[in-house]
Enzyme design. Structure first.
Site, short mmCIF file in Angstrom:
data_model
loop_
_atom_site.label_atom_id
_atom_site.label_comp_id
_atom_site.label_asym_id
_atom_site.label_seq_id
_atom_site.Cartn_x
_atom_site.Cartn_y
_atom_site.Cartn_z
N GLU A 355 0.83 -1.20 0.00
CA GLU A 355 0.00 0.00 0.00
C GLU A 355 0.87 1.26 0.00
OE1 GLU A 355 -4.20 0.19 1.85
OE2 GLU A 355 -2.94 1.26 3.29
N HIS A 386 6.53 -26.94 3.37
CA HIS A 386 5.70 -28.01 2.81
C HIS A 386 4.60 -27.45 1.91
CE1 HIS A 386 7.53 -31.13 5.38
NE2 HIS A 386 7.71 -30.11 6.21
N LYS A 514 -13.87 1.74 -3.98
CA LYS A 514 -14.87 2.18 -3.00
C LYS A 514 -15.94 3.05 -3.67
CE LYS A 514 -12.12 3.96 0.24
NZ LYS A 514 -11.65 4.50 1.55
#
Length: 549
Positions: A355, A386, A514
């Site tokens: 960000e 793994h 937004k």
């Protein structure tokens, strides 16, 4: 703060030539030529932290040229600008002073000619008084019972930082149960509310403006749930506190503004855990431990602001990152903590880095023609071994990695920690030096394997090595050492932003989605077919409406 295109500097041109000389040099070659490589390419931070950057594709000449780049881009001046309260977040006309929040020396720090430290200390004192009342049981809920559970409602920096730190410092936690709600998906708040009792739960609503859609949606759902049990709205004041600056909206919600904890516009969300946003941390580990967290960060702040670039840990890590991102073409960095308590550390700095430095326009407003922020990801070891280490060891992507581990564990069960640390040490060795075809063939011969099988299988067993890593070994994960580690990464990100000539402390990239969501939301209220968007978005919305019934 100067706006300098790094690619136009003499140092960048010199680094490009140097890269041509270095691109085929291996880490194994570098160690073979220099028996003292570890001592030359590692450094300690007090007695708390060892940073080993020797397993990188760098020489002393590489670092010297990278440090020349930092000088040409006036890193020293930029550091001074940030610490002195200059408004270096120019797109929002704000100072950037998370360092003031942990300024334990109390030296004055000025914004617009006003010392911010008295206000910082006043909020800290208020957090102390409030938290002590909650932790001690002196604070009672609406039925006279003490608080047992705390639910932090926030998103982004109001969630990731407090959640990461409370998890990392679980060995220091008290009796209070901590919960974190961030996602606007109703499942998140619903599942938390199943676990808590309205009579003994405190909600912290973390939103500077008290208008953040996700946070306020969750806060109102929590309030509705609470009032179903409590009935009277006056009881809200005993069970909700606000981390905000909007006193009017906080009061209208039913929260006593005496229990509103302020912070300032010079505190960026992803750098806010040191502020009132850290109240959940204080409630989890106690105020004294929170002060230790601040003190560790302050110690790293002093190191960063006073240490020459050649020995400055955040600067060194930042420069090495730029070397890989901009010259080797690495697009990603992995953060791999070998400590289960640190399981949210990579996610926290995924936001912290991506960000901050995920920008394609420089500080002059021009589109860049070089790489800026890397993709950050990671999981705790040994789980990652793994899962995705296969690609790091034998894939076609270069993935520089930071390995982080404590020498002392909080849970000394049997030989668990020795096994964990043996993997921590082994992985960086394997990534650096690999395993040659000759060694693999010899192993097969020693096992008496059929020569035909050997010829077929050997290529798959070879490890090229030459994969770069940093190792950060902490003495122990304490509030102080964690504070220092977080600040180390914060300043690394800032350093890279300065050199890459981008604004690290704004985040306009979160806005467009937004805005469009606010436009779409009213369109979802009815069953009418939508045709106001592109065909894909229309198709998705209309299928959603058909399926929801």
């Amino acid at each position: 703060m100067k706006n300098i295109n790094p690619t136009q500097t003499a140092a960048w041109q010199a680094l490009q030539k140097h890269f041509d000389e270095m691109k085929d040099v291996t880490i194994a070659d570098l160690f073979a030529k220099d028996g003292d490589r570890f001592s030359k390419f590692s450094a300690t931070f007090g007695d708390q932290m060892l940073v080993d950057y020797s397993k990188n594709r760098i020489t002393e000449e590489t670092l010297a040229k990278l440090q020349d780049l930092a000088k040409e881009c006036d890193l020293a001046g930029a550091i001074k600008s940030m610490f002195s309260g200059e408004k270096i977040n120019r797109t929002e006309n704000r100072a950037v002073l998370h360092v003031a929040l942990r300024n334990r020396s109390n030296t004055p720090i000025l914004v617009d000619g006003k010392d911010v430290m008295p206000e910082v200390n006043a909020v800290l004192e208020k957090m102390k008084t409030f938290s002590e009342a909650i932790i001690s049981g002196e604070w009672k809920g609406y039925t006279g019972k003490a608080i047992t559970d705390v639910v932090n409602i926030g998103i982004g920096g109001s969630d990731l930082g407090p959640y990461m730190v409370t998890e990392a410092l679980r060995p220091y936690k008290n009796h209070l149960n901590m919960h974190f709600v961030s996602n606007v998906d109703g499942t998140h708040i619903a599942e938390v509310l199943k676990k808590v009792n309205p009579e003994t739960t405190l909600f912290l609503v973390a939103s500077k403006t008290f208008t953040t859609q996700e946070t306020m949606t969750n806060a109102h759902s929590a309030r509705d749930w609470f009032l179903k049990a409590a009935g009277d709205e006056k009881h809200v004041a005993k069970h909700f506190a606000a981390l905000s600056t909007n006193a009017k909206a906080v009061g209208e919600f039913g929260i006593d503004t005496a229990n509103m904890f302020e912070f300032w516009d010079w505190v960026g969300g992803r750098y806010s855990l040191w502020s009132a946003i850290g109240l959940s941390i204080v409630l989890s580990i106690g105020f004294d431990n929170f002060v230790e967290l601040l003190s560790g960060a302050h110690a790293m702040d002093k190191h960063f602001s006073t240490t020459p670039a050649e020995k400055n840990l955040p600067v060194l890590l930042a420069l090495i990152g730029i070397w890989y991102n901009n010259f080797f073409g690495a697009e990603t960095e992995a953060i791999l903590p070998y400590d289960q308590y640190m399981h949210r550390f990579a996610a926290y700095f995924q936001q912290g880095n991506m960000e901050s430095n995920g920008k394609y326009v420089d500080r002059n407003g021009n589109v860049v023609d070089y790489q800026t922020g890397p993709i950050i990801w990671g999981e705790p070891g040994t789980n990652g071994q793994h899962a995705f280490y296969q690609l790091i060891h034998q894939g076609t992507k270069m993935v520089p990695c930071d390995f982080i581990a404590p020498a002392i564990t909080h849970n000394p069960l049997s030989d668990h920690h020795q096994k964990l640390l043996s993997n921590f040490f082994a992985q960086t060795e394997a990534l650096a030096f690999g395993k040659s075809r000759e060694v693999v063939e010899q192993e097969y011969r020693d096992q008496g394997k059929d020569p035909a099988t050997l010829d077929y299988v050997v290529p798959f067993k070879v490890f090229e090595g030459n994969r770069p890593t940093n190792s950060i070994l902490l003495r122990e994960i304490t509030p102080f050492s964690l504070g220092a580690l977080i600040a180390l990464y914060e300043h690394k990100i800032f350093t890279q932003g300065v050199i890459l000539n981008i604004f690290t402390f704004d985040q306009w990239g979160v806005e467009l989605g937004k805005q469009l969501a606010n436009r779409i939301l009213p369109e979802l209220k009815d069953d009418k077919e939508i045709s106001s968007h592109d065909s894909s978005t229309n198709g998705l919305i209309n299928r959603y409406k058909a399926w929801r019934g």
